[in-house]
Design a protein around this motif. Structure first.
Motif, PDB file in Angstrom:
ATOM      1  N   GLN A 205       0.821  -1.213   0.000  1.00 54.70           N
ATOM      2  CA  GLN A 205       0.000   0.000   0.000  1.00 54.70           C
ATOM      3  C   GLN A 205       0.857   1.266   0.000  1.00 54.70           C
ATOM      4  O   GLN A 205       0.466   2.295  -0.544  1.00 54.70           O
ATOM      5  N   TYR A 206       2.031   1.170   0.633  1.00 44.85           N
ATOM      6  CA  TYR A 206       2.951   2.314   0.680  1.00 44.85           C
ATOM      7  C   TYR A 206       3.881   2.345  -0.533  1.00 44.85           C
ATOM      8  O   TYR A 206       4.720   3.242  -0.643  1.00 44.85           O
ATOM      9  N   GLY A 207       3.740   1.361  -1.422  1.00 46.65           N
ATOM     10  CA  GLY A 207       4.573   1.312  -2.621  1.00 46.65           C
ATOM     11  C   GLY A 207       5.981   0.819  -2.385  1.00 46.65           C
ATOM     12  O   GLY A 207       6.892   1.094  -3.183  1.00 46.65           O
ATOM     13  N   LEU A 208       6.179   0.059  -1.309  1.00 49.43           N
ATOM     14  CA  LEU A 208       7.526  -0.340  -0.887  1.00 49.43           C
ATOM     15  C   LEU A 208       7.868  -1.792  -1.193  1.00 49.43           C
ATOM     16  O   LEU A 208       9.051  -2.155  -1.207  1.00 49.43           O
ATOM     17  N   ALA A 209       6.871  -2.645  -1.432  1.00 50.53           N
ATOM     18  CA  ALA A 209       7.130  -4.084  -1.568  1.00 50.53           C
ATOM     19  C   ALA A 209       7.719  -4.409  -2.941  1.00 50.53           C
ATOM     20  O   ALA A 209       7.296  -3.874  -3.959  1.00 50.53           O
ATOM     21  N   PHE A 210       8.710  -5.280  -2.944  1.00 43.47           N
ATOM     22  CA  PHE A 210       9.296  -5.759  -4.196  1.00 43.47           C
ATOM     23  C   PHE A 210       9.676  -7.221  -4.018  1.00 43.47           C
ATOM     24  O   PHE A 210       9.807  -7.716  -2.892  1.00 43.47           O
ATOM     25  N   ASP A 211       9.851  -7.924  -5.126  1.00 46.85           N
ATOM     26  CA  ASP A 211      10.238  -9.333  -5.083  1.00 46.85           C
ATOM     27  C   ASP A 211      11.719  -9.492  -5.405  1.00 46.85           C
ATOM     28  O   ASP A 211      12.225  -8.893  -6.371  1.00 46.85           O
ATOM     29  N   LEU A 212      12.392 -10.294  -4.609  1.00 50.62           N
ATOM     30  CA  LEU A 212      13.807 -10.579  -4.856  1.00 50.62           C
ATOM     31  C   LEU A 212      13.964 -11.300  -6.199  1.00 50.62           C
ATOM     32  O   LEU A 212      13.178 -12.193  -6.515  1.00 50.62           O
ATOM     33  N   PRO A 213      14.988 -10.966  -6.991  1.00 48.37           N
ATOM     34  CA  PRO A 213      15.271 -11.750  -8.196  1.00 48.37           C
ATOM     35  C   PRO A 213      15.766 -13.143  -7.808  1.00 48.37           C
ATOM     36  O   PRO A 213      16.238 -13.364  -6.684  1.00 48.37           O
TER      37      PRO A 213
ATOM     38  N   GLN B 248      11.708 -18.338   3.828  1.00 52.83           N
ATOM     39  CA  GLN B 248      10.492 -19.141   3.689  1.00 52.83           C
ATOM     40  C   GLN B 248       9.803 -19.290   5.043  1.00 52.83           C
ATOM     41  O   GLN B 248       8.585 -19.164   5.151  1.00 52.83           O
ATOM     42  N   ARG B 249      10.587 -19.529   6.088  1.00 50.66           N
ATOM     43  CA  ARG B 249      10.032 -19.706   7.441  1.00 50.66           C
ATOM     44  C   ARG B 249       9.695 -18.364   8.087  1.00 50.66           C
ATOM     45  O   ARG B 249       8.572 -18.154   8.556  1.00 50.66           O
ATOM     46  N   VAL B 250      10.660 -17.438   8.105  1.00 53.30           N
ATOM     47  CA  VAL B 250      10.452 -16.215   8.882  1.00 53.30           C
ATOM     48  C   VAL B 250       9.399 -15.304   8.249  1.00 53.30           C
ATOM     49  O   VAL B 250       8.762 -14.503   8.948  1.00 53.30           O
ATOM     50  N   ASN B 251       9.188 -15.429   6.931  1.00 49.75           N
ATOM     51  CA  ASN B 251       8.160 -14.628   6.268  1.00 49.75           C
ATOM     52  C   ASN B 251       6.901 -15.443   5.988  1.00 49.75           C
ATOM     53  O   ASN B 251       6.055 -15.022   5.190  1.00 49.75           O
ATOM     54  N   ASP B 252       6.791 -16.592   6.639  1.00 53.58           N
ATOM     55  CA  ASP B 252       5.578 -17.419   6.604  1.00 53.58           C
ATOM     56  C   ASP B 252       5.114 -17.715   5.181  1.00 53.58           C
ATOM     57  O   ASP B 252       3.959 -17.493   4.824  1.00 53.58           O
ATOM     58  N   GLY B 253       6.058 -18.241   4.380  1.00 59.45           N
ATOM     59  CA  GLY B 253       5.687 -18.659   3.033  1.00 59.45           C
ATOM     60  C   GLY B 253       5.716 -17.566   1.988  1.00 59.45           C
ATOM     61  O   GLY B 253       5.308 -17.787   0.850  1.00 59.45           O
ATOM     62  N   HIS B 254       6.199 -16.379   2.351  1.00 60.63           N
ATOM     63  CA  HIS B 254       6.342 -15.272   1.393  1.00 60.63           C
ATOM     64  C   HIS B 254       7.820 -14.870   1.325  1.00 60.63           C
ATOM     65  O   HIS B 254       8.176 -13.734   1.648  1.00 60.63           O
ATOM     66  N   PRO B 255       8.697 -15.797   0.905  1.00 62.76           N
ATOM     67  CA  PRO B 255      10.135 -15.569   1.057  1.00 62.76           C
ATOM     68  C   PRO B 255      10.725 -14.541   0.103  1.00 62.76           C
ATOM     69  O   PRO B 255      11.796 -14.003   0.350  1.00 62.76           O
ATOM     70  N   ARG B 256      10.016 -14.256  -0.990  1.00 65.21           N
ATOM     71  CA  ARG B 256      10.622 -13.417  -2.010  1.00 65.21           C
ATOM     72  C   ARG B 256      10.300 -11.926  -1.852  1.00 65.21           C
ATOM     73  O   ARG B 256      10.935 -11.088  -2.477  1.00 65.21           O
ATOM     74  N   THR B 257       9.265 -11.617  -1.071  1.00 62.45           N
ATOM     75  CA  THR B 257       8.785 -10.231  -1.012  1.00 62.45           C
ATOM     76  C   THR B 257       9.329  -9.515   0.217  1.00 62.45           C
ATOM     77  O   THR B 257       9.161  -9.977   1.344  1.00 62.45           O
ATOM     78  N   LEU B 258       9.979  -8.364  -0.023  1.00 63.66           N
ATOM     79  CA  LEU B 258      10.549  -7.543   1.040  1.00 63.66           C
ATOM     80  C   LEU B 258      10.143  -6.089   0.814  1.00 63.66           C
ATOM     81  O   LEU B 258       9.782  -5.709  -0.296  1.00 63.66           O
ATOM     82  N   PRO B 259      10.229  -5.263   1.863  1.00 58.39           N
ATOM     83  CA  PRO B 259       9.989  -3.825   1.677  1.00 58.39           C
ATOM     84  C   PRO B 259      11.293  -3.076   1.428  1.00 58.39           C
ATOM     85  O   PRO B 259      12.354  -3.470   1.926  1.00 58.39           O
ATOM     86  N   LEU B 260      11.215  -1.991   0.665  1.00 59.65           N
ATOM     87  CA  LEU B 260      12.327  -1.052   0.646  1.00 59.65           C
ATOM     88  C   LEU B 260      12.469  -0.467   2.043  1.00 59.65           C
ATOM     89  O   LEU B 260      11.465  -0.234   2.725  1.00 59.65           O
ATOM     90  N   PRO B 261      13.690  -0.203   2.502  1.00 60.85           N
ATOM     91  CA  PRO B 261      13.836   0.511   3.774  1.00 60.85           C
ATOM     92  C   PRO B 261      13.192   1.893   3.660  1.00 60.85           C
ATOM     93  O   PRO B 261      13.453   2.638   2.708  1.00 60.85           O
TER      94      PRO B 261
END
Length: 216
Positions: free
Chosen positions: A143-151, A166-179
């Protein structure tokens, strides 16, 4: 007094000596591609309304942005996770300035895509006095425009380094926010923003405090 980004830069230089050249190149290339994508420019910024959220905290409470804004301005910071050493350094710096933030009438909250158990471990490790929230699936970051997927190649590197997203992001391992860090006024408008594709660079606490003072 050493600034946060000076500390981060010194850590980066020392860290580079410990990372194999091929991994450094993968990280460099992925970072350049993210910078070139223009995502930081498309993220929410000053003057935008801050999207409301309700997220679980490390201690099991549900924290709503609207409830926080009813009490005063909010400093909202997005970080990648407890596995990221740069995030740990940045969160420690925010904790060191937490009393200064609250003295200016504001509430500080930190958001990452990791599960509450990871957030609780982080909170206890650094003695964090502010809420650390779990944005599993990164819906709030989107929603803040910060999420992206790791290559693919960088995701493989993170697996190799044992980050276990995979574990710490509960099955969403590729998606992170920009700082990113936002100062949001009581009306829910973003009044100051720091967004950067470079995870080794973060908002300076002194700049956050200056932005709070500018609210009056």
């Amino acid at each position: 007094m050493t600034t946060l980004n000076a500390e981060l830069s010194a850590f980066y230089e020392a860290r580079q000596q410990q990372i194999p050249a091929e991994i450094r190149e993968t990280m460099r290339r992925a970072g350049q591609e993210l910078a070139d994508s223009g995502q930081a420019d498309r993220a929410l910024s000053v003057g935008d309304p801050a999207p409301r959220f309700r997220l679980p905290s490390a201690t099991g409470r549900t924290v709503a942005l609207g409830d926080l804004l009813a009490l005063g301005p909010v400093v909202l910071t997005f970080y990648r996770g407890a596995w990221c050493p740069y995030c740990n350094i940045a969160l420690r710096a925010l904790q060191q300035h937490h009393a200064d933030i609250t003295a200016r009438g504001a509430r500080l909250v930190a958001v990452s895509p990791q599960i509450p158990d990871e957030s609780l471990t982080l909170t206890e490790k650094h003695g964090l006095a502010f809420d650390v929230l779990s944005d599993i699936g990164s819906d709030t970051a989107k929603q803040y425009g910060l999420a992206f997927d790791l290559p693919d190649d960088l995701a493989a590197v993170y697996d190799r380094l044992g980050f276990d997203l995979q574990r710490v992001n509960d099955g969403h391992p590729r998606t992170l926010p920009l700082p990113a860090t936002y100062v949001i006024d009581r009306a829910g408008t973003i009044r100051w923003a720091f967004v950067n594709t470079d995870y080794t660079t973060r908002a300076e606490p002194a700049d956050i405090l200056a932005a709070l003072e500018a609210l009056g």
